[in-house]
Design a protein around this motif. Structure first.
Motif, PDB file in Angstrom:
ATOM      1  N   UNK A 358       0.817  -1.225   0.000  1.00 47.18           N
ATOM      2  CA  UNK A 358       0.000   0.000   0.000  1.00 47.18           C
ATOM      3  C   UNK A 358       0.847   1.270   0.000  1.00 47.18           C
ATOM      4  N   UNK A 359       1.993   1.230   0.697  1.00 45.00           N
ATOM      5  CA  UNK A 359       2.856   2.412   0.736  1.00 45.00           C
ATOM      6  C   UNK A 359       3.380   2.756  -0.648  1.00 45.00           C
ATOM      7  N   UNK A 360       3.694   1.734  -1.447  1.00 48.64           N
ATOM      8  CA  UNK A 360       4.165   1.975  -2.813  1.00 48.64           C
ATOM      9  C   UNK A 360       3.099   2.702  -3.622  1.00 48.64           C
ATOM     10  N   UNK A 361       1.835   2.280  -3.463  1.00 51.51           N
ATOM     11  CA  UNK A 361       0.751   2.967  -4.180  1.00 51.51           C
ATOM     12  C   UNK A 361       0.598   4.404  -3.692  1.00 51.51           C
ATOM     13  N   UNK A 362       0.696   4.629  -2.391  1.00 49.09           N
ATOM     14  CA  UNK A 362       0.582   5.993  -1.865  1.00 49.09           C
ATOM     15  C   UNK A 362       1.663   6.892  -2.455  1.00 49.09           C
ATOM     16  N   UNK A 363       2.895   6.381  -2.514  1.00 47.70           N
ATOM     17  CA  UNK A 363       3.980   7.166  -3.095  1.00 47.70           C
ATOM     18  C   UNK A 363       3.753   7.454  -4.562  1.00 47.70           C
ATOM     19  N   UNK A 364       3.293   6.433  -5.309  1.00 46.54           N
ATOM     20  CA  UNK A 364       3.029   6.625  -6.737  1.00 46.54           C
ATOM     21  C   UNK A 364       1.897   7.626  -6.958  1.00 46.54           C
ATOM     22  N   UNK A 365       0.855   7.553  -6.124  1.00 44.88           N
ATOM     23  CA  UNK A 365      -0.277   8.475  -6.278  1.00 44.88           C
ATOM     24  C   UNK A 365       0.137   9.911  -5.977  1.00 44.88           C
ATOM     25  N   UNK A 366       0.905  10.102  -4.901  1.00 44.08           N
ATOM     26  CA  UNK A 366       1.355  11.456  -4.565  1.00 44.08           C
ATOM     27  C   UNK A 366       2.301  11.996  -5.631  1.00 44.08           C
ATOM     28  N   UNK A 367       3.160  11.123  -6.156  1.00 44.31           N
ATOM     29  CA  UNK A 367       4.060  11.546  -7.219  1.00 44.31           C
ATOM     30  C   UNK A 367       3.290  11.942  -8.474  1.00 44.31           C
ATOM     31  N   UNK A 368       2.313  11.126  -8.863  1.00 48.04           N
ATOM     32  CA  UNK A 368       1.528  11.425 -10.067  1.00 48.04           C
ATOM     33  C   UNK A 368       0.723  12.704  -9.902  1.00 48.04           C
ATOM     34  N   UNK A 369       0.267  12.974  -8.680  1.00 49.55           N
ATOM     35  CA  UNK A 369      -0.461  14.224  -8.441  1.00 49.55           C
ATOM     36  C   UNK A 369       0.427  15.438  -8.682  1.00 49.55           C
ATOM     37  N   UNK A 370       1.743  15.274  -8.504  1.00 52.49           N
ATOM     38  CA  UNK A 370       2.682  16.382  -8.712  1.00 52.49           C
ATOM     39  C   UNK A 370       3.223  16.438 -10.141  1.00 52.49           C
ATOM     40  N   UNK A 371       2.860  15.468 -10.972  1.00 56.30           N
ATOM     41  CA  UNK A 371       3.396  15.404 -12.331  1.00 56.30           C
ATOM     42  C   UNK A 371       3.121  16.656 -13.160  1.00 56.30           C
ATOM     43  N   UNK A 373       3.393  19.683 -12.453  1.00 55.24           N
ATOM     44  CA  UNK A 373       4.251  20.818 -12.125  1.00 55.24           C
ATOM     45  C   UNK A 373       5.160  21.150 -13.307  1.00 55.24           C
ATOM     46  N   UNK A 374       5.436  22.426 -13.546  1.00 52.29           N
ATOM     47  CA  UNK A 374       6.256  22.813 -14.705  1.00 52.29           C
ATOM     48  C   UNK A 374       7.660  22.208 -14.638  1.00 52.29           C
ATOM     49  N   UNK A 375       8.078  21.585 -15.733  1.00 50.83           N
ATOM     50  CA  UNK A 375       9.396  20.977 -15.776  1.00 50.83           C
ATOM     51  C   UNK A 375       9.446  19.576 -15.220  1.00 50.83           C
ATOM     52  N   UNK A 376       8.311  19.054 -14.782  1.00 51.47           N
ATOM     53  CA  UNK A 376       8.263  17.701 -14.231  1.00 51.47           C
ATOM     54  C   UNK A 376       7.600  16.799 -15.273  1.00 51.47           C
ATOM     55  N   UNK A 377       6.883  15.787 -14.896  1.00 51.59           N
ATOM     56  CA  UNK A 377       6.227  14.904 -15.851  1.00 51.59           C
ATOM     57  C   UNK A 377       5.806  13.611 -15.196  1.00 51.59           C
ATOM     58  N   UNK A 378       5.006  12.816 -15.910  1.00 53.07           N
ATOM     59  CA  UNK A 378       4.452  11.593 -15.337  1.00 53.07           C
ATOM     60  C   UNK A 378       5.529  10.555 -15.049  1.00 53.07           C
ATOM     61  N   UNK A 379       6.479  10.386 -15.959  1.00 58.98           N
ATOM     62  CA  UNK A 379       7.494   9.345 -15.786  1.00 58.98           C
ATOM     63  C   UNK A 379       8.408   9.624 -14.593  1.00 58.98           C
ATOM     64  N   UNK A 380       9.034  10.811 -14.496  1.00 59.34           N
ATOM     65  CA  UNK A 380       9.876  11.057 -13.324  1.00 59.34           C
ATOM     66  C   UNK A 380       9.081  11.106 -12.026  1.00 59.34           C
ATOM     67  N   UNK A 381       7.857  11.605 -12.067  1.00 61.25           N
ATOM     68  CA  UNK A 381       7.042  11.658 -10.855  1.00 61.25           C
ATOM     69  C   UNK A 381       6.738  10.254 -10.336  1.00 61.25           C
ATOM     70  N   UNK A 382       6.424   9.334 -11.252  1.00 63.88           N
ATOM     71  CA  UNK A 382       6.163   7.958 -10.853  1.00 63.88           C
ATOM     72  C   UNK A 382       7.423   7.303 -10.302  1.00 63.88           C
ATOM     73  N   UNK A 383       8.552   7.546 -10.942  1.00 65.14           N
ATOM     74  CA  UNK A 383       9.815   6.966 -10.475  1.00 65.14           C
ATOM     75  C   UNK A 383      10.135   7.426  -9.060  1.00 65.14           C
ATOM     76  N   UNK A 384       9.985   8.713  -8.811  1.00 66.24           N
ATOM     77  CA  UNK A 384      10.249   9.235  -7.463  1.00 66.24           C
ATOM     78  C   UNK A 384       9.293   8.614  -6.456  1.00 66.24           C
ATOM     79  N   UNK A 385       8.010   8.517  -6.818  1.00 67.17           N
ATOM     80  CA  UNK A 385       7.036   7.957  -5.897  1.00 67.17           C
ATOM     81  C   UNK A 385       7.338   6.530  -5.516  1.00 67.17           C
ATOM     82  N   UNK A 386       7.723   5.701  -6.486  1.00 67.10           N
ATOM     83  CA  UNK A 386       8.029   4.302  -6.217  1.00 67.10           C
ATOM     84  C   UNK A 386       9.247   4.157  -5.320  1.00 67.10           C
ATOM     85  N   UNK A 387      10.323   4.878  -5.647  1.00 67.14           N
ATOM     86  CA  UNK A 387      11.567   4.732  -4.899  1.00 67.14           C
ATOM     87  C   UNK A 387      11.461   5.321  -3.495  1.00 67.14           C
ATOM     88  N   UNK A 388      10.891   6.519  -3.386  1.00 71.94           N
ATOM     89  CA  UNK A 388      10.849   7.204  -2.095  1.00 71.94           C
ATOM     90  C   UNK A 388       9.952   6.483  -1.097  1.00 71.94           C
TER      91      UNK A 388
END
Length: 453
Positions: A358-371, A373-388
């Motif tokens: 469940x924590x992995x999904x929470x991180x991915x969801x929070x990351x995707x919500x920030x995707x 943001x200017x200069x960001x994107x879906x791919x890096x946001x998902x990567x950060x969410x999964x790892x963090x």
């Protein structure tokens, strides 16, 4: 670099460990144990997946609903609490460890395995916001110890640790999407080095490899899903740029704060549910299960979406999110983090299951919500969410990086610098928030936050 020479007063060399007369037999036992353990684990995850499908898809369809209605989690979680209460108060082992403690401590004794299985099957298919990894590891460790007589277990505690770890590796050989993730997790959580590390990890690798073979073969033969944490489709990623790091590092910190806050709530809930009489524990367990159901129903009411997205371990929702991040409004993602996060926090301290999925999904969801943001994107946001999220909840940074890379598949190579930086940022933040006194009070082997059976 390993060497066969030894300084006076030092421990055995790698050469001596590998050529010890009992070690080849230990490897053989580990390989043989991996077969029945992985078969039992396959049966467990197959049954859990089928029950989950029946509760959340077949039963609502039979009742005339296109999908589970918003109130569906309330009776489902009430039933989960009623089924779980007698297990945690009456059976040996109390249904397994409380998930806020990590992935467990010492290997689960065989007598406690039935309670672990019953607790998991009573809660996970009905929507408990936890994963299957901890029950699987307990199942694997306990079954592996059945291969050793109780008298021999008492005489050789090191054998218990090695076989218990090998059994856990066989049971979770593919649940994280790759047996390599389980192997790295066991290496990092063991906290060993030199010959001791090799002596522990070789039986685990061997048992895990046998387990992965059995899982793959039986999955193909039976057609049953094993519920592995995997992402069939992920956004295309390029080489990270300055904007990815500019947003990624503070995002990793924020995800760590969310995960540690959830664990903090979970510890307080654990104190509430584990103190008092058995009757009080049973009642509080049921009330906590109903509270989790309320969180899932609240998500459905707030978003108009299916409560199933917030229920369960999050494996299916994570795959859907990664496949099409643009289909998720930011409001729905934040509601998912809030409602599922609160439900996860309560479940951590009261119900039974694993804390990671469940924590992995929470991180991915929070990351995707920030995707957006200017200069960001879906791919890096998902990567950060999964790892963090993995690093924050497990306290195992290398494992978390490998897990995120395994989930991203072919897109991991480009994302690796961002994965590593995000993992380090989240790990340091989580450790700082937990504080030194709690870390020093924990038993050896990281059993408080991220120990492995």
């Amino acid at each position: 670099m390993p060497t066969t020479s030894r300084q006076p007063g030092s421990g055995p060399t790698l050469h001596e460990v590998l050529l010890h007369k009992g070690y080849p037999r230990l490897l053989l036992i580990s390989a043989l144990v991996g077969i029945p353990v992985s078969l039992a684990a396959f049966g467990f995850v197959g049954l859990e997946h089928e029950l989950q499908h029946w509760v959340w898809e077949s039963l609502p369809a039979a009742a005339g609903y296109g999908r589970a209605p918003w109130w569906w989690p309330l009776p489902a979680l009430l039933l989960a609490g009623l089924l779980l209460a007698p297990v945690v108060t009456r059976l040996p082992g109390r249904g397994g460890h409380v998930p806020v403690d990590g992935l467990g401590g010492p290997p689960t004794p065989p007598v406690a395995v039935p309670g672990v299985v019953l607790a998991a099957l009573a809660g996970l298919p009905l929507g408990v916001v936890l994963g299957p990894e901890a029950p699987l590891m307990a199942l694997g460790g306990g079954l592996a110890l059945l291969a050793v007589r109780s008298a021999r277990r008492a005489e050789q505690p090191q054998l218990v640790a090695v076989l218990g770890t090998a059994g856990a590796a066989a049971a979770i050989s593919t649940i994280f999407g790759s047996p390599l993730v389980a192997a790295v997790m066991l290496i990092e959580a063991a906290g060993l080095g030199g010959p001791q590390l090799i002596a522990l990890i070789l039986p685990s690798l061997l048992a895990g490899g046998v387990g992965a073979l059995v899982f793959t073969g039986f999955g193909h033969w039976t057609g049953l899903a094993i519920g592995a944490l995997s992402l069939p489709q992920v956004p295309k990623s390029g080489v990270p740029d300055a904007g990815d790091f500019l947003w990624g590092v503070p995002l990793a910190v924020a995800i760590a704060v969310v995960c540690v806050a959830g664990q903090t709530v979970g510890r307080r809930v654990k104190t509430l549910t584990t103190t008092g009489t058995a009757r009080q524990t049973a009642l509080r367990t049921v009330l906590c299960a109903v509270a989790v159901g309320g969180c899932l129903a609240a998500y459905a009411l707030l978003t108009g979406r299916s409560p199933e997205e917030a229920a369960l371990s999050g494996q299916a929702t994570l795959g859907t999110l990664a496949a099409d991040p643009a289909a998720w409004p930011v409001g729905a993602l934040l509601a998912l983090v809030l409602c599922k996060g609160l439900g996860w926090s309560i479940a951590l301290g009261s119900l039974r299951g694993g804390p990671i999925f469940p924590a992995i999904l929470l991180g991915a969801a929070l990351g995707t919500a920030c995707a957006p943001l200017p200069g960001f994107g879906a791919a890096p946001a998902l990567a950060v969410g999964l790892a963090a999220s993995g690093a924050a909840v497990t306290g195992l940074p290398v494992t978390s990086t490998v897990l995120a890379a395994a989930l991203l598949g072919g897109e991991a190579a480009n994302s690796m610098p961002l994965l590593i930086v995000s993992t380090v940022a989240a790990f340091i933040t989580a450790e700082a928030l937990r504080g030194r006194p709690k870390r020093e009070a924990a038993p050896a082997g990281r059993t408080e936050e991220s120990g492995v059976s």
